[in-house]
Design a protein around this motif. Sequence first.
Motif, PDB file in Angstrom:
ATOM      1  N   GLY A  53      -5.487  80.118 -33.030  1.00  0.00           N
ATOM      2  CA  GLY A  53      -5.575  80.581 -31.654  1.00  0.00           C
ATOM      3  C   GLY A  53      -5.017  81.934 -31.326  1.00  0.00           C
ATOM      4  O   GLY A  53      -5.748  82.798 -30.906  1.00  0.00           O
ATOM      5  N   MET A  54      -3.722  82.168 -31.501  1.00  0.00           N
ATOM      6  CA  MET A  54      -3.124  83.414 -31.053  1.00  0.00           C
ATOM      7  C   MET A  54      -2.956  84.361 -32.231  1.00  0.00           C
ATOM      8  O   MET A  54      -1.885  84.477 -32.818  1.00  0.00           O
ATOM      9  N   THR A  55      -4.048  85.024 -32.594  1.00  0.00           N
ATOM     10  CA  THR A  55      -4.043  85.919 -33.743  1.00  0.00           C
ATOM     11  C   THR A  55      -4.483  87.323 -33.365  1.00  0.00           C
ATOM     12  O   THR A  55      -4.802  88.129 -34.233  1.00  0.00           O
ATOM     13  N   GLU A  56      -4.485  87.637 -32.083  1.00  0.00           N
ATOM     14  CA  GLU A  56      -5.026  88.907 -31.601  1.00  0.00           C
ATOM     15  C   GLU A  56      -4.323  90.134 -32.169  1.00  0.00           C
ATOM     16  O   GLU A  56      -4.926  91.187 -32.277  1.00  0.00           O
ATOM     17  N   GLY A  57      -3.065  90.028 -32.563  1.00  0.00           N
ATOM     18  CA  GLY A  57      -2.337  91.185 -33.064  1.00  0.00           C
ATOM     19  C   GLY A  57      -2.640  91.532 -34.511  1.00  0.00           C
ATOM     20  O   GLY A  57      -2.134  92.508 -35.036  1.00  0.00           O
ATOM     21  N   HIS A  58      -3.468  90.744 -35.160  1.00  0.00           N
ATOM     22  CA  HIS A  58      -3.781  90.956 -36.573  1.00  0.00           C
ATOM     23  C   HIS A  58      -5.299  91.047 -36.723  1.00  0.00           C
ATOM     24  O   HIS A  58      -6.014  90.140 -36.316  1.00  0.00           O
ATOM     25  N   PRO A  59      -5.827  92.127 -37.322  1.00  0.00           N
ATOM     26  CA  PRO A  59      -7.285  92.280 -37.427  1.00  0.00           C
ATOM     27  C   PRO A  59      -7.969  91.201 -38.261  1.00  0.00           C
ATOM     28  O   PRO A  59      -9.163  90.980 -38.114  1.00  0.00           O
ATOM     29  N   TYR A  60      -7.226  90.525 -39.124  1.00  0.00           N
ATOM     30  CA  TYR A  60      -7.779  89.452 -39.960  1.00  0.00           C
ATOM     31  C   TYR A  60      -7.069  88.132 -39.674  1.00  0.00           C
ATOM     32  O   TYR A  60      -6.984  87.261 -40.542  1.00  0.00           O
ATOM     33  N   GLY A  61      -6.579  87.968 -38.466  1.00  0.00           N
ATOM     34  CA  GLY A  61      -5.729  86.843 -38.102  1.00  0.00           C
ATOM     35  C   GLY A  61      -6.262  85.471 -38.460  1.00  0.00           C
ATOM     36  O   GLY A  61      -5.554  84.659 -39.057  1.00  0.00           O
ATOM     37  N   GLU A  62      -7.499  85.184 -38.099  1.00  0.00           N
ATOM     38  CA  GLU A  62      -8.053  83.855 -38.374  1.00  0.00           C
ATOM     39  C   GLU A  62      -8.157  83.606 -39.878  1.00  0.00           C
ATOM     40  O   GLU A  62      -7.863  82.506 -40.356  1.00  0.00           O
ATOM     41  N   VAL A  63      -8.573  84.620 -40.632  1.00  0.00           N
ATOM     42  CA  VAL A  63      -8.661  84.497 -42.093  1.00  0.00           C
ATOM     43  C   VAL A  63      -7.269  84.290 -42.682  1.00  0.00           C
ATOM     44  O   VAL A  63      -7.069  83.444 -43.563  1.00  0.00           O
ATOM     45  N   VAL A  64      -6.295  85.043 -42.196  1.00  0.00           N
ATOM     46  CA  VAL A  64      -4.928  84.926 -42.688  1.00  0.00           C
ATOM     47  C   VAL A  64      -4.383  83.520 -42.451  1.00  0.00           C
ATOM     48  O   VAL A  64      -3.740  82.938 -43.329  1.00  0.00           O
ATOM     49  N   CYS A  65      -4.677  82.941 -41.294  1.00  0.00           N
ATOM     50  CA  CYS A  65      -4.236  81.570 -41.014  1.00  0.00           C
ATOM     51  C   CYS A  65      -4.798  80.605 -42.050  1.00  0.00           C
ATOM     52  O   CYS A  65      -4.078  79.729 -42.553  1.00  0.00           O
ATOM     53  N   VAL A  66      -6.061  80.767 -42.400  1.00  0.00           N
ATOM     54  CA  VAL A  66      -6.698  79.897 -43.393  1.00  0.00           C
ATOM     55  C   VAL A  66      -6.057  80.101 -44.767  1.00  0.00           C
ATOM     56  O   VAL A  66      -5.781  79.132 -45.486  1.00  0.00           O
ATOM     57  N   VAL A  67      -5.793  81.343 -45.139  1.00  0.00           N
ATOM     58  CA  VAL A  67      -5.196  81.640 -46.443  1.00  0.00           C
ATOM     59  C   VAL A  67      -3.785  81.057 -46.531  1.00  0.00           C
ATOM     60  O   VAL A  67      -3.435  80.409 -47.524  1.00  0.00           O
ATOM     61  N   ILE A  68      -2.973  81.272 -45.497  1.00  0.00           N
ATOM     62  CA  ILE A  68      -1.607  80.733 -45.504  1.00  0.00           C
ATOM     63  C   ILE A  68      -1.650  79.212 -45.601  1.00  0.00           C
ATOM     64  O   ILE A  68      -0.866  78.601 -46.327  1.00  0.00           O
ATOM     65  N   ASP A  69      -2.582  78.593 -44.893  1.00  0.00           N
ATOM     66  CA  ASP A  69      -2.707  77.147 -44.945  1.00  0.00           C
ATOM     67  C   ASP A  69      -3.131  76.683 -46.345  1.00  0.00           C
ATOM     68  O   ASP A  69      -2.630  75.674 -46.848  1.00  0.00           O
ATOM     69  N   ALA A  70      -4.025  77.426 -46.983  1.00  0.00           N
ATOM     70  CA  ALA A  70      -4.515  77.044 -48.316  1.00  0.00           C
ATOM     71  C   ALA A  70      -3.397  77.022 -49.359  1.00  0.00           C
ATOM     72  O   ALA A  70      -3.427  76.213 -50.286  1.00  0.00           O
ATOM     73  N   VAL A  71      -2.402  77.911 -49.207  1.00  0.00           N
ATOM     74  CA  VAL A  71      -1.280  77.946 -50.157  1.00  0.00           C
ATOM     75  C   VAL A  71      -0.055  77.219 -49.596  1.00  0.00           C
ATOM     76  O   VAL A  71       1.042  77.336 -50.129  1.00  0.00           O
ATOM     77  N   ARG A  72      -0.279  76.479 -48.510  1.00  0.00           N
ATOM     78  CA  ARG A  72       0.770  75.678 -47.860  1.00  0.00           C
ATOM     79  C   ARG A  72       2.006  76.496 -47.512  1.00  0.00           C
ATOM     80  O   ARG A  72       3.128  76.033 -47.666  1.00  0.00           O
ATOM     81  N   GLY A  73       1.786  77.743 -47.092  1.00  0.00           N
ATOM     82  CA  GLY A  73       2.886  78.600 -46.660  1.00  0.00           C
ATOM     83  C   GLY A  73       3.660  79.261 -47.783  1.00  0.00           C
ATOM     84  O   GLY A  73       4.626  79.963 -47.529  1.00  0.00           O
ATOM     85  N   ASP A  74       3.246  79.077 -49.028  1.00  0.00           N
ATOM     86  CA  ASP A  74       3.942  79.655 -50.180  1.00  0.00           C
ATOM     87  C   ASP A  74       3.124  80.818 -50.733  1.00  0.00           C
ATOM     88  O   ASP A  74       2.203  80.624 -51.535  1.00  0.00           O
ATOM     89  N   LEU A  75       3.453  82.028 -50.325  1.00  0.00           N
ATOM     90  CA  LEU A  75       2.671  83.193 -50.729  1.00  0.00           C
ATOM     91  C   LEU A  75       2.771  83.499 -52.215  1.00  0.00           C
ATOM     92  O   LEU A  75       1.933  84.230 -52.755  1.00  0.00           O
ATOM     93  N   ASP A  76       3.736  82.935 -52.915  1.00  0.00           N
ATOM     94  CA  ASP A  76       3.797  83.108 -54.361  1.00  0.00           C
ATOM     95  C   ASP A  76       2.637  82.400 -55.051  1.00  0.00           C
ATOM     96  O   ASP A  76       2.353  82.672 -56.215  1.00  0.00           O
TER      97      ASP A  76
END
Length: 128
Positions: A53-76
């Motif tokens: 929902g609130m991703t307006e400050g990031h040009p790829y916000g919705e995609v980033v949300c999906v990516v973070i979710d895919a790695v369960r919040g562990d960017l490593d």
Amino acid sequence: MRLPLLITGAGLSTGLVLAAIPAHGSARPNAVVLTVTAHGNSSLKMVTLRCPGMTEGHPYGEVVCVVIDAVRGDLDRLPGDPSRRCSERYDPVTATMYGLWRNRTIGWQKTYPNACALAAKTGPIFRF
């Protein structure tokens, strides 16, 4: 009840309340603060995402949300782009992510030799 996120780090000499996230029973929204600090000129870029929902400050916000979710919040766990070639130029940048994801507090920080190396490993997450 509100839960403040307190972030301190490179370039910040005092604590800074970046976001107040309301708690709704046991379910909290997914919300993270992303920062990139360039060491050479001491610049700091920062964005807050609340997913969905609130991703307006990031040009790829919705995609980033999906990516973070895919790695369960562990960017490593990000696979990165092994085909991307970066120069050996040393111009360090530090990326951080702190917040709440799937009802747990997450925190991550890593320094890369340059912005290209950061982008090669993290994709669109820190492109803001």
